[in-house]
Every structure is written in C-alpha cells, then in structure tokens.
Design a protein around this motif. Structure first.
Motif, PDB file in Angstrom:
ATOM      1  N   SER A 346       0.856  -1.178   0.000  1.00 35.72           N
ATOM      2  CA  SER A 346       0.000   0.000   0.000  1.00 35.72           C
ATOM      3  C   SER A 346       0.896   1.234   0.000  1.00 35.72           C
ATOM      4  N   VAL A 347       0.494   2.255  -0.729  1.00 35.72           N
ATOM      5  CA  VAL A 347       1.301   3.473  -0.845  1.00 35.72           C
ATOM      6  C   VAL A 347       0.436   4.676  -0.506  1.00 35.72           C
ATOM      7  N   CYS A 348       0.980   5.578   0.322  1.00 32.09           N
ATOM      8  CA  CYS A 348       0.268   6.813   0.642  1.00 32.09           C
ATOM      9  C   CYS A 348       1.257   7.953   0.800  1.00 32.09           C
ATOM     10  N   TYR A 349       0.726   9.155   0.973  1.00 32.44           N
ATOM     11  CA  TYR A 349       1.552  10.363   0.923  1.00 32.44           C
ATOM     12  C   TYR A 349       1.262  11.265   2.112  1.00 32.44           C
ATOM     13  N   ASP A 350       2.331  11.729   2.740  1.00 33.02           N
ATOM     14  CA  ASP A 350       2.221  12.765   3.757  1.00 33.02           C
ATOM     15  C   ASP A 350       2.451  14.086   3.023  1.00 33.02           C
ATOM     16  N   ILE A 357       5.136   7.000   1.515  1.00 36.55           N
ATOM     17  CA  ILE A 357       5.245   5.821   2.388  1.00 36.55           C
ATOM     18  C   ILE A 357       4.769   4.600   1.623  1.00 36.55           C
ATOM     19  N   SER A 358       5.631   3.588   1.550  1.00 36.87           N
ATOM     20  CA  SER A 358       5.295   2.313   0.907  1.00 36.87           C
ATOM     21  C   SER A 358       5.301   1.218   1.966  1.00 36.87           C
ATOM     22  N   THR A 364       7.943  -4.823   5.843  1.00 37.48           N
ATOM     23  CA  THR A 364       8.714  -3.589   5.907  1.00 37.48           C
ATOM     24  C   THR A 364       7.876  -2.386   5.486  1.00 37.48           C
ATOM     25  N   VAL A 365       8.292  -1.213   5.985  1.00 32.82           N
ATOM     26  CA  VAL A 365       7.757   0.070   5.539  1.00 32.82           C
ATOM     27  C   VAL A 365       8.941   0.904   5.065  1.00 32.82           C
ATOM     28  N   GLN A 366       8.806   1.512   3.893  1.00 35.03           N
ATOM     29  CA  GLN A 366       9.856   2.375   3.361  1.00 35.03           C
ATOM     30  C   GLN A 366       9.310   3.791   3.218  1.00 35.03           C
ATOM     31  N   VAL A 367      10.085   4.750   3.707  1.00 32.76           N
ATOM     32  CA  VAL A 367       9.676   6.151   3.675  1.00 32.76           C
ATOM     33  C   VAL A 367      10.641   6.921   2.767  1.00 32.76           C
ATOM     34  N   LYS A 466     -13.314 -13.083  -6.595  1.00 34.82           N
ATOM     35  CA  LYS A 466     -13.445 -11.640  -6.498  1.00 34.82           C
ATOM     36  C   LYS A 466     -12.164 -10.958  -6.987  1.00 34.82           C
ATOM     37  N   ALA A 467     -12.329  -9.883  -7.748  1.00 35.64           N
ATOM     38  CA  ALA A 467     -11.171  -9.147  -8.244  1.00 35.64           C
ATOM     39  C   ALA A 467     -10.441  -8.474  -7.091  1.00 35.64           C
ATOM     40  N   LEU A 468      -9.110  -8.411  -7.201  1.00 40.27           N
ATOM     41  CA  LEU A 468      -8.300  -7.777  -6.171  1.00 40.27           C
ATOM     42  C   LEU A 468      -8.005  -6.334  -6.559  1.00 40.27           C
ATOM     43  N   ARG A 469      -8.015  -5.471  -5.572  1.00 39.55           N
ATOM     44  CA  ARG A 469      -7.664  -4.067  -5.772  1.00 39.55           C
ATOM     45  C   ARG A 469      -6.713  -3.653  -4.654  1.00 39.55           C
ATOM     46  N   ARG A 470      -5.677  -2.925  -5.008  1.00 35.25           N
ATOM     47  CA  ARG A 470      -4.718  -2.453  -4.011  1.00 35.25           C
ATOM     48  C   ARG A 470      -5.421  -1.536  -3.005  1.00 35.25           C
ATOM     49  N   HIS A 471      -5.031  -1.659  -1.726  1.00 30.67           N
ATOM     50  CA  HIS A 471      -5.622  -0.820  -0.697  1.00 30.67           C
ATOM     51  C   HIS A 471      -4.884   0.508  -0.587  1.00 30.67           C
ATOM     52  N   CYS A 472      -5.580   1.507  -0.091  1.00 34.49           N
ATOM     53  CA  CYS A 472      -5.011   2.824   0.145  1.00 34.49           C
ATOM     54  C   CYS A 472      -4.580   2.942   1.606  1.00 34.49           C
ATOM     55  N   CYS A 473      -3.864   4.013   1.909  1.00 32.73           N
ATOM     56  CA  CYS A 473      -3.486   4.250   3.293  1.00 32.73           C
ATOM     57  C   CYS A 473      -3.427   5.744   3.558  1.00 32.73           C
TER      58      CYS A 473
END
Length: 501
Positions: A346-350, A357-358, A364-367, A466-473
């Motif tokens: 999941s990928v989101c943005y500050d 943020i991945s 793991t989390v990568q910033v 069911k189709a898969l969709r990437r989640h948000c964060c």
C-alpha cells in the motif's frame, strides 16, 4: 526403515447393532398393545426414539485405529463440500536422507497436525527413524534405476522426485470419498507454504477440471534453460485430483521418453504437456531463484496472495537483526494474524511533510523523501543478485520490473522492519522499527528523527472469484516526531493513489 504403513481410514457409518430381547417379549408386547390406547402410544414413541438413537449414534473410536498418515478424522468429517479447505489438499514433499534433518523445521513451520495430510519422500531410510506428529510421515521412494537419465552433469534423483506425483496418488487412492481430496500439492523440503493463501488461490478453480497451477522462476535465464510454461517445483505447484489420477497412470511411460531433461519438475511438465494441459500461472508461488537480500522482491509483491517461499537457505535472513529461522518465525506470526494481507503493498503520501510511504504489510515500511509516483514504486529495487551471475546476457534479467538503487545512500528510503503484530476484534496493529544500516553521513532531513511506524489495518479477506484491488493508506496525526502512524483501508471508488490526485 522410517516408513509408516498406510492403512485405509475408518469409514464413519452408523452402528447397526440391535438390542437383545427375551424370547417371550413378543407376547408381552402384544398384550400391551391391546390393553389400552395410551400404552400403545407410549410404546410407539419409545420404539421411534430407540430407532433414531441407533441411526444417529456416533461410531465408537475404538472400532478401528486411526491410520498414521491420516490426520484427525473428526476434522475431516466437518469439511464443507462447498469450500476448499486445508484438509482437501494432499502434499508430496521431496527430500533426501541427507537434507531432511536440517530442513524439516521448514516443514514444521507450516504443517498443521490433524489438518494437513501427505508424505515426505526420501531416497533412503533415515539412520534413526523418527516419530514426530509435527511433520508428515516419511516414505522411501521406489527404485527408479530402470528409467533412463542422460542429462550430462545432472542428478538421477530428478526421476525419483518426479515420480512422487505418481507414488503419492497411488498411496492414497481409494482411501477417500469423492471430493475429500481435491488437489495434490508438490514441493521441496525447503518450501514454506502459507496454507490459508494456498487454499484461497486454489479455491478460485474448479478442482473437478484438469488444472496444473504454479509459477515460473524469477530468473529469465532459468526459464530459458528449462521451460517458460513450467511450474518450478521449489516454489511448489498444485495438480487437481482428477488430473493427478490420469497422470499417475501415464507417468512411467513419460519418464522413459524424457531421460534428456534436467529436473523433476521438467518431467512432470513434459508429461502434462503430452496430456494437453498447460500451466495456469499464479504469481504467489515463489521459486526465489535469487541470491542475497530479497527485500526488493518482497517489498513489491504482486497483487496476489503470497503462497510459498523457497530457497531460504540461499538468501540472506529476511530481517537484518535475526537469523533465517527467527526471520521466518516473525513473518509467520504476521501471517497468523492476517494471511491475506502479508506482503501486500500500500502506498500513501504525507502531503504536509512531502513524504511517500510504501507499506509491505508484515515485512517492511519504506519512507521516501519527496513524492514518488506509484508506477516507480511497483518496480522491485535491485537489492538482490542473480541466481547464477555472469553466465550470459540473460543472467541479470528477471521476470518482473526492476529499478536500480540510487548510488547516493542519502537518496535511498528510510527502511523500517516488522517488529511485532497484535490484533483485536476490530483491527490489527503492526509495528516497524528503523533499520540502522546505511552510510548516509548527513542524514535524511525530513525522516532523520523518525524511529518507529505503527500501521493499523482491518483483516484482509481474500474471496475466491473476487477481483483484487490495491488498498489505500493514510498518514495519521502523531504527537511524537519519532513515531509515524499509518492506517490502511479500502480505496474509495474513484480514489487515485497519487501525490496530487
């Protein structure tokens, strides 16, 4: 000899024994029936209750001993006929007397006594036969000296391992009712299966049809060297039970024709190809034909459940502060809390601090400082090395998108590795601590003080068909500069994963 005898599981059927009566009981019954209508009604009720108790009486566990190879019969009797479960799978594990003692802990890590069923096949008996319910029963493979093997520099054991597909089926055929076993799954003694995700993956397919399901190697060179349409055996593959039945009947004739092939999985592939069956590719099976640090591969896992890992002895430990065994244990603890979400990215943005943020959940989390577009983050950073370096131009080519790491350490992301996972009825909390390695002298300005990331999420339910969709964060507010809080959620209908949508 280290081999347990195979016996047919006891059939669950009602006890048909009747009760004994005295010889003059019939005359007494006749008198009772004619004496009054009330007595007649009471007698009929008693007889009906007695008949029902005999029909639905639970069979005695002492009637027949439970077979060594079959796990809990009480569990198997509760298997739903509609949904695939771990009890519907039959595993054949390829090993040898020399490798089994050092690799059996890999099997123990995922094997479920009382649920999973199957056999480990060795080339010879163990010097010290073992009785261990935490692992599958052991069987010595049949002699294969009559089959040809002409691949120069290869190993004849490939014939023995290929024949597991036949010997496993033959060992259990006729022991189960229709549909009780739906798939046979083949793997190596250093293959770790994630059972929930394996079941979820196979449940998408009609087990009554002919299916051959697995994945190719990560290495282009290995696929060229063997076959692009072949499921690599170390990553594991599944064959539907009706197809396994046919394969068992023709396997020996195929082995006589393919003495020129290198491995066991190539022989199974060749025989299935002659039956007209092609590979159904599922990216969650991982051969791991790579060396070194595979963080780059795992942190960009495909949008599919992770099914298996292989070659754990040939790569670095998954976590820099742990050994291989401890690393696997930590990942499997995350899997136990949320198997479907493991490694899902999941990928989101500050947007206030200009950070990207991945999250590779459970690992793991990568910033990253600055805005990174999603398509760049879906490509695997080259943290790993080729399986066989420098042989030809394809040695450094992979079956997935890759990107080079910046040479400047300060332009690389801050990496946080999983430390712990806990769950409640409403949410799951996973905690990640910063990895101290790296040679950035001045330090990343925006992430310099960041030491811990906590990720909140709900359990990820993978539904067959069911189709898969990437989640948000989302990046949540935090009162501490050293801590970042992230929440993973389902994306809204028209929501984009982008810095400035």
């Amino acid at each position: 000899m280290g081999t347990r005898p195979l016996r047919r599981p006891p059939e669950l059927r009602p006890d048909r024994r009747g009760s004994d009566m005295p010889a003059n009981s019939f005359s007494r019954i006749r008198q009772t029936l004619t004496s009054s209508s009330v007595a007649r009604i009471l007698f009929m009720l008693f007889a009906a209750l007695l008949l029902l108790s005999l029909i639905f009486r639970r069979p005695s566990s002492a009637a027949a001993p439970e077979p060594k190879y079959a796990e809990s019969v009480s569990y198997l009797s509760t298997i739903s006929s509609d949904s695939t479960s771990p009890g519907h799978l039959l595993f054949g594990i390829a090993s040898s007397a020399s490798t089994w003692p050092s690799r059996r802990d890999y099997i123990r890590a995922w094997w479920l006594p009382g649920v999973t069923r199957g056999l480990v096949f060795l080339d010879s008996p163990l010097s010290s036969p073992e009785e261990d319910e935490g692992i599958p029963p052991i069987r010595v493979s049949s002699d294969t000296s009559r089959f040809p093997y002409s691949f120069r520099g290869g190993r004849r054991s490939a014939i023995r391992v290929a024949r597991i597909a036949k010997e496993l089926f033959d060992a259990f055929d006729g022991n189960f009712s229709y549909g009780e076993v739906r798939w046979i799954v083949l793997g190596d003694d250093d293959t770790v299966f994630l059972l929930d995700n394996l079941v979820a993956t196979l449940a998408k397919y009609d087990w009554e049809q002919w299916y051959y399901i697995g994945s190719m190697s990560e290495s282009v060179e290995q696929n060229i060297y063997h076959f692009f349409g072949m499921a690599f055996g170390g990553g594991g593959f599944a064959i539907s039970y009706p197809l396994a039945r046919v394969l068992s009947k023709v396997m020996d004739s195929c082995l006589m024709r393919y003495g020129n092939l290198y491995g066991s999985d190539a022989r199974v592939f060749a025989c299935l190809a002659e039956l007209g069956v092609g590979l159904t590719h599922e990216p969650g099976f991982h051969q791991i034909d790579l060396r070194g640090n595979i963080l780059g591969l795992l942190s960009t896992h495909p949008l599919a459940p992770m099914v298996s890992l292989h070659h754990l002895d040939s790569i670095d430990p998954l976590f820099p502060d742990l050994n291989r065994k401890e690393s696997l244990s930590r990942v499997l603890k995350a899997v136990a809390n949320d198997p479907g979400r493991i490694l899902q990215q999941s990928v989101c943005y500050d947007r206030r601090k200009l950070l990207t943020i991945s999250v590779s959940w459970g690992f793991t989390v990568q910033v990253f400082e600055g805005n990174q577009v999603l398509t760049d983050l879906l490509a695997s950073p080259l943290t790993f090395r080729p399986w066989k370096r420098g042989r030809n131009a394809t040695s450094n080519m992979y079956m997935f998108n890759t990107r080079n790491l910046p040479r400047d350490q300060c332009k690389r992301p801050a990496i946080f590795f999983l430390e712990s996972v806990s769950s409640s009825k409403s949410s799951i909390e996973s905690n990640y601590s910063r990895n101290g390695s790296g040679n950035c002298l001045q330090g990343n300005i925006l992430t310099k003080s960041l030491r811990k990331i906590t990720v909140y999420s709900e359990k990820y339910h993978v539904q067959a068909g069911k189709a898969l969709r990437r989640h948000c964060c989302d990046v949540l507010d935090s009162s501490l500069e050293q801590v970042m809080n992230v929440s993973i959620r389902k994306c809204r209908d028209i929501e984009l994963i982008a810095p400035n949508p």
